[in-house]
Design a protein around this motif. Structure first.
Motif, PDB file in Angstrom:
ATOM      1  N   PHE A  71       0.854  -1.182   0.000  1.00 22.39           N
ATOM      2  CA  PHE A  71       0.000   0.000   0.000  1.00 22.39           C
ATOM      3  C   PHE A  71       0.889   1.231   0.000  1.00 22.39           C
ATOM      4  O   PHE A  71       1.839   1.318   0.774  1.00 22.39           O
ATOM      5  CB  PHE A  71      -0.952  -0.020   1.198  1.00 22.39           C
ATOM      6  N   VAL A  72       0.580   2.178  -0.891  1.00 22.59           N
ATOM      7  CA  VAL A  72       1.362   3.396  -1.050  1.00 22.59           C
ATOM      8  C   VAL A  72       0.734   4.495  -0.201  1.00 22.59           C
ATOM      9  O   VAL A  72      -0.485   4.720  -0.268  1.00 22.59           O
ATOM     10  CB  VAL A  72       1.398   3.842  -2.523  1.00 22.59           C
ATOM     11  N   ILE A  73       1.568   5.155   0.587  1.00 18.42           N
ATOM     12  CA  ILE A  73       1.119   6.315   1.351  1.00 18.42           C
ATOM     13  C   ILE A  73       1.725   7.552   0.702  1.00 18.42           C
ATOM     14  O   ILE A  73       2.949   7.683   0.638  1.00 18.42           O
ATOM     15  CB  ILE A  73       1.557   6.223   2.825  1.00 18.42           C
ATOM     16  N   ASP A  74       0.891   8.418   0.225  1.00 19.99           N
ATOM     17  CA  ASP A  74       1.303   9.662  -0.417  1.00 19.99           C
ATOM     18  C   ASP A  74       1.517  10.704   0.682  1.00 19.99           C
ATOM     19  O   ASP A  74       0.556  11.259   1.214  1.00 19.99           O
ATOM     20  CB  ASP A  74       0.211  10.113  -1.397  1.00 19.99           C
ATOM     21  N   CYS A  75       2.774  10.956   1.014  1.00 26.57           N
ATOM     22  CA  CYS A  75       3.119  11.842   2.133  1.00 26.57           C
ATOM     23  C   CYS A  75       3.362  13.267   1.648  1.00 26.57           C
ATOM     24  O   CYS A  75       3.946  13.482   0.582  1.00 26.57           O
ATOM     25  CB  CYS A  75       4.362  11.330   2.846  1.00 26.57           C
ATOM     26  N   ALA A  76       2.962  14.242   2.453  1.00 28.21           N
ATOM     27  CA  ALA A  76       3.098  15.645   2.092  1.00 28.21           C
ATOM     28  C   ALA A  76       4.531  16.143   2.191  1.00 28.21           C
ATOM     29  O   ALA A  76       4.944  16.991   1.412  1.00 28.21           O
ATOM     30  CB  ALA A  76       2.195  16.497   2.984  1.00 28.21           C
ATOM     31  N   ASP A  77       5.299  15.607   3.147  1.00 31.06           N
ATOM     32  CA  ASP A  77       6.634  16.144   3.395  1.00 31.06           C
ATOM     33  C   ASP A  77       7.483  15.131   4.168  1.00 31.06           C
ATOM     34  O   ASP A  77       7.024  14.027   4.480  1.00 31.06           O
ATOM     35  CB  ASP A  77       6.539  17.464   4.163  1.00 31.06           C
ATOM     36  N   GLN A  78       8.705  15.531   4.496  1.00 33.85           N
ATOM     37  CA  GLN A  78       9.629  14.635   5.195  1.00 33.85           C
ATOM     38  C   GLN A  78       9.106  14.247   6.571  1.00 33.85           C
ATOM     39  O   GLN A  78       9.268  13.112   7.007  1.00 33.85           O
ATOM     40  CB  GLN A  78      11.015  15.285   5.326  1.00 33.85           C
ATOM     41  N   ALA A  79       8.457  15.181   7.248  1.00 34.95           N
ATOM     42  CA  ALA A  79       7.928  14.867   8.584  1.00 34.95           C
ATOM     43  C   ALA A  79       6.910  13.736   8.514  1.00 34.95           C
ATOM     44  O   ALA A  79       6.910  12.837   9.369  1.00 34.95           O
ATOM     45  CB  ALA A  79       7.302  16.115   9.207  1.00 34.95           C
ATOM     46  N   GLU A  80       6.064  13.751   7.510  1.00 35.12           N
ATOM     47  CA  GLU A  80       5.067  12.685   7.358  1.00 35.12           C
ATOM     48  C   GLU A  80       5.741  11.372   6.968  1.00 35.12           C
ATOM     49  O   GLU A  80       5.376  10.306   7.473  1.00 35.12           O
ATOM     50  CB  GLU A  80       4.016  13.094   6.333  1.00 35.12           C
ATOM     51  N   VAL A  81       6.743  11.431   6.092  1.00 34.36           N
ATOM     52  CA  VAL A  81       7.522  10.233   5.743  1.00 34.36           C
ATOM     53  C   VAL A  81       8.131   9.650   7.005  1.00 34.36           C
ATOM     54  O   VAL A  81       8.024   8.447   7.269  1.00 34.36           O
ATOM     55  CB  VAL A  81       8.618  10.560   4.703  1.00 34.36           C
ATOM     56  N   ASP A  82       8.774  10.491   7.795  1.00 34.05           N
ATOM     57  CA  ASP A  82       9.426  10.030   9.028  1.00 34.05           C
ATOM     58  C   ASP A  82       8.419   9.379   9.974  1.00 34.05           C
ATOM     59  O   ASP A  82       8.691   8.328  10.556  1.00 34.05           O
ATOM     60  CB  ASP A  82      10.128  11.191   9.740  1.00 34.05           C
ATOM     61  N   TYR A  83       7.256  10.014  10.136  1.00 35.94           N
ATOM     62  CA  TYR A  83       6.236   9.479  11.043  1.00 35.94           C
ATOM     63  C   TYR A  83       5.811   8.071  10.631  1.00 35.94           C
ATOM     64  O   TYR A  83       5.844   7.135  11.443  1.00 35.94           O
ATOM     65  CB  TYR A  83       5.012  10.412  11.084  1.00 35.94           C
ATOM     66  N   PHE A  84       5.390   7.907   9.376  1.00 36.23           N
ATOM     67  CA  PHE A  84       4.910   6.598   8.956  1.00 36.23           C
ATOM     68  C   PHE A  84       6.032   5.568   8.936  1.00 36.23           C
ATOM     69  O   PHE A  84       5.864   4.443   9.404  1.00 36.23           O
ATOM     70  CB  PHE A  84       4.201   6.671   7.592  1.00 36.23           C
ATOM     71  N   TRP A  85       7.182   5.928   8.378  1.00 30.13           N
ATOM     72  CA  TRP A  85       8.312   5.001   8.311  1.00 30.13           C
ATOM     73  C   TRP A  85       8.694   4.514   9.712  1.00 30.13           C
ATOM     74  O   TRP A  85       8.794   3.307   9.952  1.00 30.13           O
ATOM     75  CB  TRP A  85       9.502   5.682   7.633  1.00 30.13           C
ATOM     76  N   ASN A  86       8.902   5.438  10.615  1.00 38.60           N
ATOM     77  CA  ASN A  86       9.334   5.070  11.965  1.00 38.60           C
ATOM     78  C   ASN A  86       8.274   4.246  12.689  1.00 38.60           C
ATOM     79  O   ASN A  86       8.603   3.310  13.421  1.00 38.60           O
ATOM     80  CB  ASN A  86       9.707   6.315  12.763  1.00 38.60           C
ATOM     81  N   THR A  87       7.011   4.567  12.467  1.00 32.92           N
ATOM     82  CA  THR A  87       5.930   3.800  13.091  1.00 32.92           C
ATOM     83  C   THR A  87       5.899   2.372  12.552  1.00 32.92           C
ATOM     84  O   THR A  87       5.764   1.416  13.315  1.00 32.92           O
ATOM     85  CB  THR A  87       4.575   4.489  12.854  1.00 32.92           C
ATOM     86  N   PHE A  88       6.050   2.217  11.241  1.00 29.09           N
ATOM     87  CA  PHE A  88       5.978   0.888  10.635  1.00 29.09           C
ATOM     88  C   PHE A  88       7.184   0.020  10.990  1.00 29.09           C
ATOM     89  O   PHE A  88       7.027  -1.169  11.247  1.00 29.09           O
ATOM     90  CB  PHE A  88       5.828   0.970   9.123  1.00 29.09           C
ATOM     91  N   VAL A  89       8.374   0.559  10.976  1.00 26.96           N
ATOM     92  CA  VAL A  89       9.560  -0.292  11.184  1.00 26.96           C
ATOM     93  C   VAL A  89       9.850  -0.540  12.656  1.00 26.96           C
ATOM     94  O   VAL A  89      10.606  -1.451  12.985  1.00 26.96           O
ATOM     95  CB  VAL A  89      10.822   0.241  10.457  1.00 26.96           C
ATOM     96  N   SER A  90       9.262   0.239  13.546  1.00 22.82           N
ATOM     97  CA  SER A  90       9.493  -0.001  14.969  1.00 22.82           C
ATOM     98  C   SER A  90       8.691  -1.217  15.432  1.00 22.82           C
ATOM     99  O   SER A  90       7.755  -1.646  14.765  1.00 22.82           O
ATOM    100  CB  SER A  90       9.100   1.232  15.782  1.00 22.82           C
ATOM    101  N   ASP A  91       9.079  -1.760  16.539  1.00 21.98           N
ATOM    102  CA  ASP A  91       8.332  -2.851  17.171  1.00 21.98           C
ATOM    103  C   ASP A  91       8.120  -4.048  16.252  1.00 21.98           C
ATOM    104  O   ASP A  91       7.018  -4.579  16.127  1.00 21.98           O
ATOM    105  CB  ASP A  91       6.989  -2.322  17.694  1.00 21.98           C
ATOM    106  N   GLY A  92       9.188  -4.452  15.544  1.00 20.55           N
ATOM    107  CA  GLY A  92       9.110  -5.666  14.737  1.00 20.55           C
ATOM    108  C   GLY A  92       8.928  -5.461  13.252  1.00 20.55           C
ATOM    109  O   GLY A  92       8.856  -6.430  12.506  1.00 20.55           O
ATOM    110  N   GLY A  93       8.853  -4.213  12.795  1.00 18.83           N
ATOM    111  CA  GLY A  93       8.762  -3.958  11.361  1.00 18.83           C
ATOM    112  C   GLY A  93      10.123  -4.158  10.704  1.00 18.83           C
ATOM    113  O   GLY A  93      11.094  -4.545  11.356  1.00 18.83           O
ATOM    114  N   GLU A  94      10.189  -3.883   9.406  1.00 18.54           N
ATOM    115  CA  GLU A  94      11.418  -4.163   8.665  1.00 18.54           C
ATOM    116  C   GLU A  94      11.609  -3.143   7.549  1.00 18.54           C
ATOM    117  O   GLU A  94      10.693  -2.866   6.786  1.00 18.54           O
ATOM    118  CB  GLU A  94      11.291  -5.565   8.073  1.00 18.54           C
TER     119      GLU A  94
END
Length: 153
Positions: A71-94
């Motif tokens: 699923f593609v998340i269309d992010c507005a800026d780096q802050a949004e990229v950082d939020y989703f990326w960090n949320t997904f890869v933390s706690d067992g993500g990859e």
């Protein structure tokens, strides 16, 4: 009118998935949860993330998610990229390459800033090629790095 709703198969972790996705996506809604036993885990649920409905199924261990579907998340800026990326890869993500990652359930996401379309797919072919080469070296996409590569700086 026909509507399409992806069905996501979970291995007895549907309640964790409902909580994770509705906490991650701030505008998320839970539309329906069906439990075979009132005290047991959910069997099915319908959630809405950014206007897209998903059916979640507590289907057991027979099938796993693969990178063949993401699923593609269309992010507005780096802050949004950082939020989703960090949320997904933390706690067992990859982490993976070029903005792709998996969450703790193994579901693949493409976390993409809108600036990809201005750089990697921009009108300056040489700049777009430089931005593409830069993106190929990235895990989490870096807006400033893509823009710098596009500009030739």
């Amino acid at each position: 009118m026909t509507k399409i709703m992806p069905c996501l198969w979970f291995d007895n972790r549907i309640d964790d998935a409902i909580a994770f996705y509705t906490e991650t996506f701030k505008s998320a809604k839970v539309h329906d949860v069906v439990r075979q036993d009132p005290k047991g885990p959910a069997f099915t649920a319908v959630i809405e993330l950014e206007g897209q409905k998903f059916m979640l199924l507590n289907g057991g261990a027979d099938f796993k998610f693969t990178e063949a579907v993401s699923f593609v998340i269309d992010c507005a800026d780096q802050a949004e990229v950082d939020y989703f990326w960090n949320t997904f890869v933390s706690d067992g993500g990859e982490e993976s390459m070029c903005g792709w990652c998996k969450d703790k359930f193994g579901l693949s996401w493409q976390v993409v800033p809108k600036q990809v379309f201005e750089t990697v797919f921009g009108p300056d072919k040489a700049g777009a090629n430089r931005a593409m080469q830069a993106m190929m070296q990235m895990r989490k996409l870096d807006v400033a790095g893509l823009q710098k590569a596009y500009a030739g700086a």
